[in-house]
Design a protein around this motif. Structure first.
Motif, PDB file in Angstrom:
ATOM      1  N   LEU A  85       0.823  -1.202   0.000  1.00  0.00           N
ATOM      2  CA  LEU A  85       0.000   0.000   0.000  1.00  0.00           C
ATOM      3  C   LEU A  85       0.859   1.255   0.000  1.00  0.00           C
ATOM      4  CD1 LEU A  85      -2.625  -0.968   2.750  1.00  0.00           C
ATOM      5  CD2 LEU A  85      -2.810  -1.315   0.277  1.00  0.00           C
ATOM      6  N   LEU A  86       0.389   2.282  -0.681  1.00  0.00           N
ATOM      7  CA  LEU A  86       1.011   3.599  -0.549  1.00  0.00           C
ATOM      8  C   LEU A  86       0.588   4.247   0.768  1.00  0.00           C
ATOM      9  CD1 LEU A  86       0.701   5.314  -4.045  1.00  0.00           C
ATOM     10  CD2 LEU A  86       2.708   4.265  -3.030  1.00  0.00           C
ATOM     11  N   LYS A 146      -7.861   2.257   1.103  1.00  0.00           N
ATOM     12  CA  LYS A 146      -6.466   1.855   0.926  1.00  0.00           C
ATOM     13  C   LYS A 146      -6.057   2.174  -0.510  1.00  0.00           C
ATOM     14  CE  LYS A 146      -6.536  -1.939   4.290  1.00  0.00           C
ATOM     15  NZ  LYS A 146      -6.259  -3.397   4.519  1.00  0.00           N
ATOM     16  N   LEU A 147      -4.861   2.743  -0.661  1.00  0.00           N
ATOM     17  CA  LEU A 147      -4.345   3.065  -1.991  1.00  0.00           C
ATOM     18  C   LEU A 147      -3.298   2.035  -2.380  1.00  0.00           C
ATOM     19  CD1 LEU A 147      -5.777   5.732  -1.281  1.00  0.00           C
ATOM     20  CD2 LEU A 147      -3.969   6.916  -2.535  1.00  0.00           C
ATOM     21  N   LYS A 148      -3.638   1.242  -3.368  1.00  0.00           N
ATOM     22  CA  LYS A 148      -2.765   0.139  -3.769  1.00  0.00           C
ATOM     23  C   LYS A 148      -2.304   0.347  -5.213  1.00  0.00           C
ATOM     24  CE  LYS A 148      -3.553  -3.878  -2.199  1.00  0.00           C
ATOM     25  NZ  LYS A 148      -4.105  -5.221  -1.855  1.00  0.00           N
ATOM     26  N   MET A 185      -3.834   3.112 -10.448  1.00  0.00           N
ATOM     27  CA  MET A 185      -3.832   3.229  -8.991  1.00  0.00           C
ATOM     28  C   MET A 185      -5.214   2.780  -8.528  1.00  0.00           C
ATOM     29  SD  MET A 185      -2.189   3.891  -6.267  1.00  0.00           S
ATOM     30  CE  MET A 185      -0.739   4.607  -7.077  1.00  0.00           C
ATOM     31  N   VAL A 186      -5.248   1.902  -7.535  1.00  0.00           N
ATOM     32  CA  VAL A 186      -6.517   1.327  -7.078  1.00  0.00           C
ATOM     33  C   VAL A 186      -6.901   1.935  -5.734  1.00  0.00           C
ATOM     34  CG1 VAL A 186      -7.814  -0.783  -6.662  1.00  0.00           C
ATOM     35  CG2 VAL A 186      -5.847  -0.814  -8.226  1.00  0.00           C
ATOM     36  N   VAL A 203     -12.007   1.365  -7.147  1.00  0.00           N
ATOM     37  CA  VAL A 203     -12.021   2.311  -8.259  1.00  0.00           C
ATOM     38  C   VAL A 203     -10.603   2.369  -8.841  1.00  0.00           C
ATOM     39  CG1 VAL A 203     -12.481   4.651  -9.038  1.00  0.00           C
ATOM     40  CG2 VAL A 203     -13.843   3.670  -7.178  1.00  0.00           C
ATOM     41  N   TYR A 204     -10.495   2.086 -10.131  1.00  0.00           N
ATOM     42  CA  TYR A 204      -9.198   2.089 -10.807  1.00  0.00           C
ATOM     43  C   TYR A 204      -8.996   3.434 -11.509  1.00  0.00           C
ATOM     44  CZ  TYR A 204      -8.805  -2.958 -10.111  1.00  0.00           C
ATOM     45  OH  TYR A 204      -8.701  -4.209  -9.547  1.00  0.00           O
ATOM     46  N   MET A 205      -7.884   4.071 -11.192  1.00  0.00           N
ATOM     47  CA  MET A 205      -7.573   5.387 -11.753  1.00  0.00           C
ATOM     48  C   MET A 205      -6.318   5.282 -12.615  1.00  0.00           C
ATOM     49  SD  MET A 205      -6.904   8.900  -9.608  1.00  0.00           S
ATOM     50  CE  MET A 205      -6.544  10.464 -10.404  1.00  0.00           C
TER      51      MET A 205
END
Length: 339
Positions: free
Chosen positions: A18-19, A31-33, A41-42, A58-60
């Motif tokens: 995780l970031l 959580k930013l994965k 970035m998920v 959410v996929y960015m």
């Protein structure tokens, strides 16, 4: 770390890939994965105390996320979102990404309505066994601006290698297509590829010229044929495809570096002798993802003080340094027999 020592929050995040992560007492957490392999970035949203029954991702696109992180670091995001807060806007506007099929998913950052903080807002639906189920959900996770800055810092640190690999790939393709390797003697790449491409271009030129002057077509075709015959006579003919290439076990010593023309690294042979090894652009292209994995493994090994043991297919040759004008004995990797 001993069993009695408690792991830090940051180390736990790192071990989970995780970031960063942000939690609330009774509401949603995020959580930013990173998913660098697919340039995404998920944002993983989960509602507490539901055993992930209420959750969605959410996929960015990574390029969009990169802009967000830069705007966080230079405080541009803070200025814009603070202005939105003064205008009593309670949902993301400037920093909002709409994604997914038919734009059904979104993620954004806005000003908190309950104070001076900020909120990450997500909209999406849970996915199980490859299918979306249930209703759409909205998640609101409060964060501080310092939390955003920490996220940006770890993103910049971790994405650096990913962008370097993409940059190497861009250089590889541009060099392969527009700037053939120079200064390498006994290049093991198939000379017929270069001469065939040259002949094809010559033929196109001849065809275009013939429409203007048919009498010159024969001369130009003959000239092109002669050029092809001369070009396909290599100074050092590569091994025939039906012959088994020589193999050698090596232990890598360095990272695989790209100098704009070819890849280079150093290794030890079974006798402990240091070898200079070159991988041409054509070979790297032919090996594809296998070579990319080899590069990553070499870099990881160097960072950990280890080495990679591999059996390579090779060919002897020489390399001429354009700066010093000196020639060096090298080995050209032609393939990876075992890993």
């Amino acid at each position: 770390m001993s069993e009695n020592e408690k792991k830090s929050k940051r180390r736990i995040y790192a071990e989970e890939g995780l970031l960063n992560a942000a939690f609330t007492l009774n509401g949603w957490f995020v959580k930013l994965k990173p998913a660098y392999a697919i340039d995404k970035m998920v944002f993983c949203f989960v509602k507490k105390n539901t055993k992930a029954a209420q959750s969605f991702n959410v996929y960015m696109d990574l390029d969009d996320f990169d802009i967000w992180m830069s705007d966080i670091e230079n405080f541009r995001m803070k200025r814009i979102i603070d202005e939105e807060g003064k205008a009593k806007k309670t949902l993301p506007e400037a920093y909002k990404i709409v994604t997914g099929e038919k734009g059904a998913f979104s993620v954004g950052i806005c000003k908190s309505s309950n104070g001076d903080g900020y909120v990450i807002n997500g909209h999406g639906k849970k996915k199980e066994n490859g299918k979306y189920t249930g209703d759409f959900m909205n998640a609101f996770v409060p964060v501080s601006y310092d939390w955003l800055r920490v996220t940006a810092r770890y993103y910049k640190l971790t994405v650096k290698k990913h962008y370097e690999e993409l940059s190497d790939l861009i250089l590889l393709e541009s060099s392969r297509q527009h700037n053939p390797a120079e200064g390498v003697q006994a290049d093991p790449s198939d000379p017929s590829e270069t001469s065939d491409a040259a002949t094809e271009n010559d033929n196109k030129t001849n065809n275009a010229s013939s429409s203007e002057n048919k009498n010159s077509k024969t001369d130009k075709d003959n000239s092109s044929a002669n050029k092809q015959e001369n070009d396909t006579k290599p100074a050092s003919k590569p091994a025939a495809s039906n012959k088994k290439l020589p193999e050698m076990a090596i232990d890598t010593m360095t990272k695989v570096c790209y100098d704009g023309k070819q890849y280079k690294f150093m290794a030890l042979n079974p006798d402990g002798k240091e070898l200079n090894i070159i991988v041409s652009n054509d070979t790297a292209q032919a090996l594809g993802e296998r070579f990319a994995e080899f590069r990553r493994a070499c870099e990881e090994a160097v960072n950990k003080g280890n080495h990679i043991h591999v059996t390579m297919q090779y060919k002897n040759g020489t390399y001429k340094d354009s700066k010093t004008n000196k020639e060096y004995a090298v080995f050209y990797m032609l393939g990876i027999a075992t890993k």
